[in-house]
Structures are given as structure tokens and as C-alpha cells.
Design a protein around this motif. Structure first.
Motif, PDB file in Angstrom:
ATOM      1  N   LEU A  53      21.118  37.108 -27.914  1.00 45.91           N
ATOM      2  CA  LEU A  53      20.929  38.101 -29.061  1.00 45.91           C
ATOM      3  C   LEU A  53      22.293  38.185 -29.691  1.00 45.91           C
ATOM      4  CD1 LEU A  53      18.674  41.150 -27.974  1.00 45.91           C
ATOM      5  CD2 LEU A  53      18.591  39.721 -29.738  1.00 45.91           C
ATOM      6  N   GLU A  54      23.419  38.277 -28.798  1.00 49.11           N
ATOM      7  CA  GLU A  54      24.897  38.277 -29.204  1.00 49.11           C
ATOM      8  C   GLU A  54      25.218  37.201 -30.125  1.00 49.11           C
ATOM      9  OE1 GLU A  54      28.137  40.631 -26.570  1.00 49.11           O
ATOM     10  OE2 GLU A  54      27.174  39.006 -25.859  1.00 49.11           O
ATOM     11  N   LYS A  55      24.789  35.858 -29.612  1.00 42.18           N
ATOM     12  CA  LYS A  55      24.864  34.507 -30.455  1.00 42.18           C
ATOM     13  C   LYS A  55      24.021  34.725 -31.738  1.00 42.18           C
ATOM     14  CE  LYS A  55      25.579  31.611 -26.418  1.00 42.18           C
ATOM     15  NZ  LYS A  55      25.038  30.563 -25.547  1.00 42.18           N
ATOM     16  N   ILE A  56      23.073  35.238 -31.679  1.00 39.05           N
ATOM     17  CA  ILE A  56      22.194  35.228 -33.064  1.00 39.05           C
ATOM     18  C   ILE A  56      22.637  36.322 -34.107  1.00 39.05           C
ATOM     19  CG2 ILE A  56      19.972  36.206 -34.051  1.00 39.05           C
ATOM     20  CD1 ILE A  56      18.687  34.953 -31.301  1.00 39.05           C
ATOM     21  N   ALA A  57      23.340  37.364 -33.548  1.00 46.39           N
ATOM     22  CA  ALA A  57      23.823  38.462 -34.074  1.00 46.39           C
ATOM     23  C   ALA A  57      25.114  37.818 -34.830  1.00 46.39           C
ATOM     24  CB  ALA A  57      24.124  39.773 -33.459  1.00 46.39           C
ATOM     25  N   ASP A  58      25.974  37.344 -33.997  1.00 44.01           N
ATOM     26  CA  ASP A  58      27.392  36.508 -34.648  1.00 44.01           C
ATOM     27  C   ASP A  58      26.847  35.541 -35.809  1.00 44.01           C
ATOM     28  OD1 ASP A  58      28.667  37.937 -32.652  1.00 44.01           O
ATOM     29  OD2 ASP A  58      29.025  36.541 -31.490  1.00 44.01           O
ATOM     30  N   GLU A  59      26.024  34.966 -35.545  1.00 47.55           N
ATOM     31  CA  GLU A  59      25.483  33.781 -36.572  1.00 47.55           C
ATOM     32  C   GLU A  59      25.111  34.300 -37.683  1.00 47.55           C
ATOM     33  OE1 GLU A  59      26.274  30.336 -36.814  1.00 47.55           O
ATOM     34  OE2 GLU A  59      27.204  30.595 -35.178  1.00 47.55           O
ATOM     35  N   LEU A  60      24.704  35.280 -37.736  1.00 44.88           N
ATOM     36  CA  LEU A  60      23.868  36.141 -38.778  1.00 44.88           C
ATOM     37  C   LEU A  60      24.843  37.184 -39.471  1.00 44.88           C
ATOM     38  CD1 LEU A  60      20.009  36.560 -37.715  1.00 44.88           C
ATOM     39  CD2 LEU A  60      21.267  34.888 -39.303  1.00 44.88           C
ATOM     40  N   ASN A  61      26.079  37.297 -38.766  1.00 43.39           N
ATOM     41  CA  ASN A  61      26.982  38.156 -39.131  1.00 43.39           C
ATOM     42  C   ASN A  61      26.469  39.559 -39.296  1.00 43.39           C
ATOM     43  OD1 ASN A  61      29.934  38.819 -39.779  1.00 43.39           O
ATOM     44  ND2 ASN A  61      29.375  38.720 -42.087  1.00 43.39           N
ATOM     45  N   VAL A  62      25.832  40.023 -38.206  1.00 47.14           N
ATOM     46  CA  VAL A  62      25.294  41.644 -38.345  1.00 47.14           C
ATOM     47  C   VAL A  62      25.432  42.040 -36.998  1.00 47.14           C
ATOM     48  CG1 VAL A  62      23.492  40.875 -39.831  1.00 47.14           C
ATOM     49  CG2 VAL A  62      23.133  40.653 -37.202  1.00 47.14           C
ATOM     50  N   SER A  63      25.272  43.386 -36.930  1.00 45.58           N
ATOM     51  CA  SER A  63      25.799  44.010 -35.834  1.00 45.58           C
ATOM     52  C   SER A  63      24.178  43.826 -34.635  1.00 45.58           C
ATOM     53  CB  SER A  63      25.837  45.651 -35.914  1.00 45.58           C
ATOM     54  OG  SER A  63      25.431  46.243 -34.817  1.00 45.58           O
ATOM     55  N   MET A  64      24.447  43.646 -33.408  1.00 45.72           N
ATOM     56  CA  MET A  64      23.206  43.585 -32.502  1.00 45.72           C
ATOM     57  C   MET A  64      22.317  44.819 -32.414  1.00 45.72           C
ATOM     58  SD  MET A  64      23.597  41.731 -28.934  1.00 45.72           S
ATOM     59  CE  MET A  64      23.649  42.996 -27.692  1.00 45.72           C
ATOM     60  N   ALA A  65      22.927  45.627 -32.892  1.00 50.97           N
ATOM     61  CA  ALA A  65      22.172  47.257 -33.015  1.00 50.97           C
ATOM     62  C   ALA A  65      21.095  47.174 -33.960  1.00 50.97           C
ATOM     63  CB  ALA A  65      23.347  48.285 -33.590  1.00 50.97           C
ATOM     64  N   ILE A  66      20.961  46.197 -34.920  1.00 53.33           N
ATOM     65  CA  ILE A  66      20.165  46.305 -35.878  1.00 53.33           C
ATOM     66  C   ILE A  66      18.757  45.825 -35.394  1.00 53.33           C
ATOM     67  CG2 ILE A  66      21.688  45.999 -38.064  1.00 53.33           C
ATOM     68  CD1 ILE A  66      20.170  43.105 -38.235  1.00 53.33           C
ATOM     69  N   PHE A  67      18.861  45.097 -34.013  1.00 51.98           N
ATOM     70  CA  PHE A  67      17.483  44.324 -33.786  1.00 51.98           C
ATOM     71  C   PHE A  67      16.741  45.355 -32.951  1.00 51.98           C
ATOM     72  CE2 PHE A  67      20.250  40.443 -33.473  1.00 51.98           C
ATOM     73  CZ  PHE A  67      19.994  39.887 -34.448  1.00 51.98           C
ATOM     74  N   PHE A  68      17.585  46.691 -32.876  1.00 51.28           N
ATOM     75  CA  PHE A  68      16.995  47.891 -31.874  1.00 51.28           C
ATOM     76  C   PHE A  68      16.685  48.835 -32.741  1.00 51.28           C
ATOM     77  CE2 PHE A  68      19.337  45.221 -29.060  1.00 51.28           C
ATOM     78  CZ  PHE A  68      18.639  44.952 -28.216  1.00 51.28           C
ATOM     79  N   ASP A  69      16.821  48.610 -34.053  1.00 52.56           N
ATOM     80  CA  ASP A  69      16.859  49.845 -35.081  1.00 52.56           C
ATOM     81  C   ASP A  69      15.303  50.421 -35.077  1.00 52.56           C
ATOM     82  OD1 ASP A  69      17.166  51.196 -37.360  1.00 52.56           O
ATOM     83  OD2 ASP A  69      16.048  49.721 -38.697  1.00 52.56           O
ATOM     84  N   GLY A  70      15.509  51.640 -35.096  1.00 54.32           N
ATOM     85  CA  GLY A  70      14.125  52.325 -34.988  1.00 54.32           C
ATOM     86  C   GLY A  70      14.102  53.092 -33.659  1.00 54.32           C
ATOM     87  N   ALA A  71      14.844  52.500 -32.547  1.00 59.86           N
ATOM     88  CA  ALA A  71      14.860  52.905 -31.336  1.00 59.86           C
ATOM     89  C   ALA A  71      15.779  54.600 -31.205  1.00 59.86           C
ATOM     90  CB  ALA A  71      15.311  52.085 -29.917  1.00 59.86           C
ATOM     91  N   SER A  72      16.757  54.361 -32.121  1.00 60.63           N
ATOM     92  CA  SER A  72      17.575  55.578 -32.101  1.00 60.63           C
ATOM     93  C   SER A  72      17.659  56.161 -33.606  1.00 60.63           C
ATOM     94  CB  SER A  72      18.938  55.559 -31.499  1.00 60.63           C
ATOM     95  OG  SER A  72      19.750  56.338 -31.827  1.00 60.63           O
ATOM     96  N   ALA A  73      17.884  57.580 -33.615  1.00 65.10           N
ATOM     97  CA  ALA A  73      18.040  57.963 -35.138  1.00 65.10           C
ATOM     98  C   ALA A  73      19.388  58.559 -35.173  1.00 65.10           C
ATOM     99  CB  ALA A  73      17.009  59.117 -35.371  1.00 65.10           C
TER     100      ALA A  73
END
Length: 110
Positions: A53-73
Motif C-alpha cells: 500500500l505504501e509503494k502504491i501510494a508513493d507511486e500515485l503521489n497520494v496519502s495512504m489514508a485515502i485508501f481507508f477513506d470512509g473509515a473515519s470522519a
């Protein structure tokens, strides 16, 4: 339950990848996995490891947190989500939406 989480994460990864204008093959090659494995992750067949997940987020230049979006408000999680939605937009569109958010926040807070 695990499948639901895997599917939700996979959809978020696929969305971020498409938003970045990247193909599965490009991302897979850059992070050192095969395209079939990335496809399985995006479809929610498998749950990726945290290092993947870290590698994917780095390659996409996004925070890893977006992959868990909706789990926290909480505000920080929501801010990351908003950032990922605003990044592909033109500067003027981002500024327009920022002003709309400010107006609504003022209206709702009091």
C-alpha cells in the motif's frame, strides 16, 4: 467482512490510479509486482500488505489514508480525501470549491 475491506481498498486504489492517469501495468512495474497481482488488489480479491500500500501510494503521489477513506470522519482524514479530489482540477476550480466549502462551513457552524 475481510472481503468488504479488500474491495473498498481496491476501489480506492483503482480510482486513485485512474485519477493519476496511470495504467495497472505502469504502477505494477514501478512497485515490483505483476499486473495480475495489481488487478486482483484493485478488484478486492486480495488485500495488499501495508508495504505494498505504501509503494502504491508513493507511486500515485497520494496519502495512504485515502485508501481507508470512509473509515473515519475526523478532519485530517476528510482533508486528505478532499485533497485527492481537488488535485486533478484546474486551479480556478479548486479555488472556487474552496470558497464554497468556506461558505458552507460558516453556514453550518453558526
Amino acid at each position: 467482512m475481510k472481503t468488504d475491506i479488500a474491495q473498498r481498498i481496491g476501489k480506492k486504489i483503482a480510482h486513485a490510479r485512474r485519477t493519476a492517469g496511470k495504467t495497472q501495468a505502469q504502477i505494477a512495474e514501478r512497485i515490483g509486482i505483476d499486473t495480475v497481482s495489481l488487478s486482483r488488489i484493485e478488484r478486492g480479491v486480495v488485500t495488499p500488505s501495508i508495504p505494498t500500500l505504501e509503494k502504491i501510494a508513493d507511486e500515485l503521489n497520494v496519502s495512504m489514508a485515502i485508501f481507508f477513506d470512509g473509515a473515519s470522519a475526523n478532519a485530517a482524514s476528510l482533508a486528505d480525501s478532499i485533497i485527492s479530489q481537488l488535485e486533478p482540477l484546474h486551479r480556478d476550480d479548486r479555488l472556487f470549491l474552496l470558497e464554497q466549502i468556506r461558505i458552507w462551513a460558516e453556514k453550518l457552524s453558526g
